[in-house]
Design a protein around this motif. Structure first.
Motif, PDB file in Angstrom:
ATOM      1  N   LEU A 136       0.648  -0.943   0.036  1.00 12.01           N
ATOM      2  CA  LEU A 136      -0.111   0.010  -0.018  1.00 12.01           C
ATOM      3  C   LEU A 136       1.014   1.296   0.076  1.00 12.01           C
ATOM      4  CD1 LEU A 136      -2.765   1.324   0.179  1.00 12.01           C
ATOM      5  CD2 LEU A 136      -2.565   1.233   2.865  1.00 12.01           C
ATOM      6  N   VAL A 137       0.719   2.147  -1.006  1.00 13.47           N
ATOM      7  CA  VAL A 137       1.406   3.389  -1.048  1.00 13.47           C
ATOM      8  C   VAL A 137       0.500   4.529  -0.621  1.00 13.47           C
ATOM      9  CG1 VAL A 137       2.951   4.824  -2.647  1.00 13.47           C
ATOM     10  CG2 VAL A 137       2.732   2.326  -2.769  1.00 13.47           C
ATOM     11  N   LEU A 138       1.042   5.523   0.248  1.00 16.09           N
ATOM     12  CA  LEU A 138       0.204   6.533   0.893  1.00 16.09           C
ATOM     13  C   LEU A 138       0.986   7.811   0.558  1.00 16.09           C
ATOM     14  CD1 LEU A 138      -0.831   5.131   4.217  1.00 16.09           C
ATOM     15  CD2 LEU A 138      -2.298   5.092   2.290  1.00 16.09           C
ATOM     16  N   VAL A 139       0.363   8.999   0.081  1.00 11.07           N
ATOM     17  CA  VAL A 139       1.095  10.244   0.047  1.00 11.07           C
ATOM     18  C   VAL A 139       0.029  11.266   0.909  1.00 11.07           C
ATOM     19  CG1 VAL A 139       1.528  12.246  -1.343  1.00 11.07           C
ATOM     20  CG2 VAL A 139       1.860   9.932  -2.412  1.00 11.07           C
ATOM     21  N   ASP A 140       0.660  11.913   1.852  1.00  8.84           N
ATOM     22  CA  ASP A 140       0.061  12.282   2.912  1.00  8.84           C
ATOM     23  C   ASP A 140      -1.254  11.817   3.394  1.00  8.84           C
ATOM     24  OD1 ASP A 140       1.931  14.332   3.017  1.00  8.84           O
ATOM     25  OD2 ASP A 140       0.736  15.568   1.384  1.00  8.84           O
ATOM     26  N   GLY A 141      -1.355  10.335   3.477  1.00  5.44           N
ATOM     27  CA  GLY A 141      -2.478   9.540   4.147  1.00  5.44           C
ATOM     28  C   GLY A 141      -3.307   9.181   2.856  1.00  5.44           C
ATOM     29  N   ALA A 142      -3.139   9.601   1.483  1.00  8.98           N
ATOM     30  CA  ALA A 142      -4.064   9.258   0.634  1.00  8.98           C
ATOM     31  C   ALA A 142      -3.605   8.008  -0.072  1.00  8.98           C
ATOM     32  CB  ALA A 142      -4.121  10.356  -0.387  1.00  8.98           C
ATOM     33  N   SER A 143      -4.287   7.032  -0.409  1.00 14.32           N
ATOM     34  CA  SER A 143      -3.583   5.956  -1.214  1.00 14.32           C
ATOM     35  C   SER A 143      -3.749   6.425  -2.541  1.00 14.32           C
ATOM     36  CB  SER A 143      -4.750   4.730  -0.822  1.00 14.32           C
ATOM     37  OG  SER A 143      -4.333   3.532  -1.911  1.00 14.32           O
ATOM     38  N   VAL A 144      -2.553   6.012  -3.275  1.00 15.85           N
ATOM     39  CA  VAL A 144      -2.311   6.122  -4.646  1.00 15.85           C
ATOM     40  C   VAL A 144      -2.154   5.163  -5.315  1.00 15.85           C
ATOM     41  CG1 VAL A 144      -1.349   8.603  -4.280  1.00 15.85           C
ATOM     42  CG2 VAL A 144       0.268   6.602  -4.029  1.00 15.85           C
ATOM     43  N   ASN A 145      -2.266   3.792  -5.053  1.00 19.56           N
ATOM     44  CA  ASN A 145      -2.394   2.662  -5.764  1.00 19.56           C
ATOM     45  C   ASN A 145      -3.210   2.615  -6.998  1.00 19.56           C
ATOM     46  OD1 ASN A 145      -1.367   1.914  -3.113  1.00 19.56           O
ATOM     47  ND2 ASN A 145      -1.426  -0.187  -4.050  1.00 19.56           N
ATOM     48  N   ASP A 146      -3.057   2.031  -8.160  1.00 22.89           N
ATOM     49  CA  ASP A 146      -3.523   2.249  -9.292  1.00 22.89           C
ATOM     50  C   ASP A 146      -4.753   0.917  -9.353  1.00 22.89           C
ATOM     51  OD1 ASP A 146      -4.314   2.295 -11.874  1.00 22.89           O
ATOM     52  OD2 ASP A 146      -2.492   2.176 -12.978  1.00 22.89           O
TER      53      ASP A 146
END
Length: 606
Positions: free
Chosen positions: A99-109
């Motif tokens: 799981l990849v998060l940016v500032d808490g938002a998931s950015v998985n495709d």
């Protein structure tokens, strides 16, 4: 090659034990990880690592894939040097299980076959820290976290900065950023751009001279405002646009080599959050979202995929004497639209709780989560403990479970050719156990940790006879070694090594694109004006596919050097050389990597 890697690791380990390190006057700082929902000390948290902005700058890392490979237990596979698909596997788990998060938002495709994230164009110029949690983290974050979590936090800006760099392959990159930050409020924005003519994605040594260029642009903004000591808001937005050339299987031979294929992707992600103090608790109400659209053109034909995801979350934090706790609920809605024209919406409703008990020498943490998905319900948990022993030793361990729901592509059986009815897919499940022994010297100048773990995944979704089925069982046994030392005279040393034995238990074949042996060493130096770092990275041989007759990608050793010279307090000159020894190597079989290359630049800070 494997013997060379082991000998190099032994020599570095011996160097780490040398008494010369006792001359250093400074101390290593205690590092805290926040992706655990309750802030936790890294030394007490099995599988947790933090890469801060200073480390990113010291290494001269441009994209995330440039530095994640230095984390023990992470395998980075990049299909082409500039803009090629870059996938990360944690502890042998397939790339869709991170799981990849940016500032808490998931950015998985969500439109990707495995629901994975492509790290190829993830620019680090706006990143303040990277947190890696290895091992199942579904009790914290739900689906997609079987292998672990990689969480990126963007910077809060105060002042003006500008970066520019140019070098080999007609490469140029730049960044502008400005912001203001006070105790009550902060707002900042930035833009960065990267452009290169590149090299052939297919290995040039195999007779592929065509250059494959890559262009990447990132625009972002971040802010916060405190209405009162008990009510505040914050949020961030990040937009990325990437375009690049690819190689593939062009007619008439359809052999892998130079091709006129191209790819383009556009993604934005963001989060908005309200924090309020009420009823003796700190409440956070947030909405995070991400959206991606990518287009592939191959042989004159284009295909487009798009996906989006929104997560509504409420979390309450509290503390009662020696116990810190958090609990909450969330609603996750995602959708994917495939090139075939098929679309599918997926949703998950969850409740979760985590608590930490700190009794001085003993620290206990437990988490439990219930997820109601379109594929059934799942209950996951994780328990960890850390015991501070005498003489600077810390013994820690954890057991946990995880799950991953089928992706949109798997759920609709995209590309399936087998006759219907197709089997109903179940969520993949995982269980893991690990134990770690850490040590820090009495003068806080040397630290290290050794971790032993086992990760098992069952009901793994795989492609079989023209459709997706739950059949595969995988198991990974591994050892992770890491150390850091302040040597004196401005020198510091960071070491990492991983032994990863990852196997498909259904077939008995080693998992692809996961080297059994991998390690890195970074020697840094900081003076009054001049600073720099030399990083040596090594990987052993690895299989390139999961078939019984898979070819072997040879192991390699590479070295990068990065330096900076401060002309004034506001102006710094930079230089870096990659692949210092001009090693010919491949991260993925058939795809070449650049030979020796150099770059110079300037940084302005006001």
């Amino acid at each position: 090659m494997k013997r060379s890697i082991l000998l190099s690791t032994a020599a570095l380990t011996a160097a780490l034990a040398a008494p010369a390190f006792a001359q250093q006057a400074n101390e290593l700082e205690e590092v805290v990880v926040t992706a655990t929902r309750i802030p936790a000390v890294v030394a007490d948290t099995p599988g947790a690592r933090v890469i801060d902005a200073d480390t990113i700058e010291q290494r001269g890392a441009v994209f995330a894939a440039d530095i994640l490979a230095d984390v023990p237990g992470l395998s980075v596979a990049r299909s082409g040097a500039f803009g090629g698909v870059a996938q990360v596997r944690i502890r042998g788990a397939h790339q869709g299980k991170t799981l990849v998060l940016v500032d808490g938002a998931s950015v998985n495709d969500t439109a990707d076959i495995d629901g994975a994230f492509n790290f190829a164009g993830f620019d680090l110029s706006d990143i303040d820290r990277i947190e890696v949690l290895s091992g199942p983290q579904s009790s914290l974050w739900g689906s997609d976290a079987i292998g672990g979590v990689i969480a990126f936090t963007t910077r809060e800006l105060d002042g003006f900065s500008a970066d520019a760099e140019a070098g080999s392959f007609n490469t140029a990159r730049g960044r502008l950023a400005a912001g203001v930050a006070t105790e009550q409020y902060a707002f900042g924005a930035w833009v960065s751009h990267f452009d290169t003519d590149g090299i052939s994605a297919a290995d040039e040594k195999d007779g592929n001279p065509e250059k494959d260029g890559f262009t990447n642009t990132v625009i972002g903004a971040k802010g916060r405002y405190a209405f009162s000591p008990s009510v505040r808001v914050d949020g961030s937005l990040r937009w990325t646009d990437s375009e690049g050339d690819m190689d593939g299987y062009a007619p008439p031979t359809y052999a892998f080599g130079d091709a006129l294929d191209t790819h383009q992707s556009e993604q934005w992600s963001g989060v908005g959050r309200v924090t309020a103090e009420a009823f003796g608790l700190t409440h956070q109400f947030s909405l995070s979202a991400s959206d991606i659209e990518r287009t592939l053109v191959s042989g004159g034909f284009g295909s487009t995929y798009s996906g989006d995801r929104q997560v509504w979350r409420w979390q309450a934090d509290g503390k009662a004497e020696a116990v810190t706790y958090a609990f909450g609920a969330e609603r996750d809605e995602s959708s994917g639209a495939l090139s075939s024209g098929v679309e599918r919406d997926l949703a998950t409703t969850s409740v979760f709780g985590v608590a930490q008990y700190d009794a001085g020498r003993l620290n206990l943490t437990g988490g439990l989560r219930y997820d109601d998905t379109d594929f059934g319900s799942a209950t996951t948990g994780r328990v960890s403990a850390a015991w501070a022993m005498d003489y600077g030793f810390t013994l820690s361990g954890a057991v946990g479970t995880g799950f991953k729901t089928p992706s949109v592509s798997q759920a609709v059986c995209d590309f399936c050719s087998a006759p219907q009815p197709w089997p109903e897919l179940r969520p993949e499940e995982a269980e893991s156990a690990e134990i770690a022994l850490g040590w820090i010297s009495a003068d806080n100048r040397i630290s290290g940790r050794a971790t032993l773990y086992r990760l098992k995944v069952k009901d793994q979704i795989t492609w079989d006879a023209g459709r997706y089925i739950n059949i595969a069982r995988t198991a990974t046994d591994g050892v992770e070694l890491e150390g850091q030392a302040l040597l004196g005279g401005g020198f510091d040393l960071t070491l990492a090594y991983a032994w990863t034995d990852a196997e498909n238990e259904t077939t008995g074949i080693r998992l692809a694109r996961i080297a059994e042996h991998a390690g890195s060493a970074t020697l840094g130096w900081t003076g009054d004006r001049l600073s720099g770092a030399l990083t040596v990275r090594a990987e052993g041989d690895e299989r390139d596919s999961n078939s019984a007759t898979a070819a072997i990608r040879d192991g390699f050793i590479t070295a990068n050097v990065n330096a900076a010279y401060a002309l004034t307090n506001n102006v710094t000159l930079t230089a870096r050389v990659e692949n210092l020894a001009d090693e010919h190597y491949q991260q993925v079989l058939g795809y070449g990597e650049p030979g020796r290359s150099g770059y110079v630049g300037i940084r302005l800070r006001y």
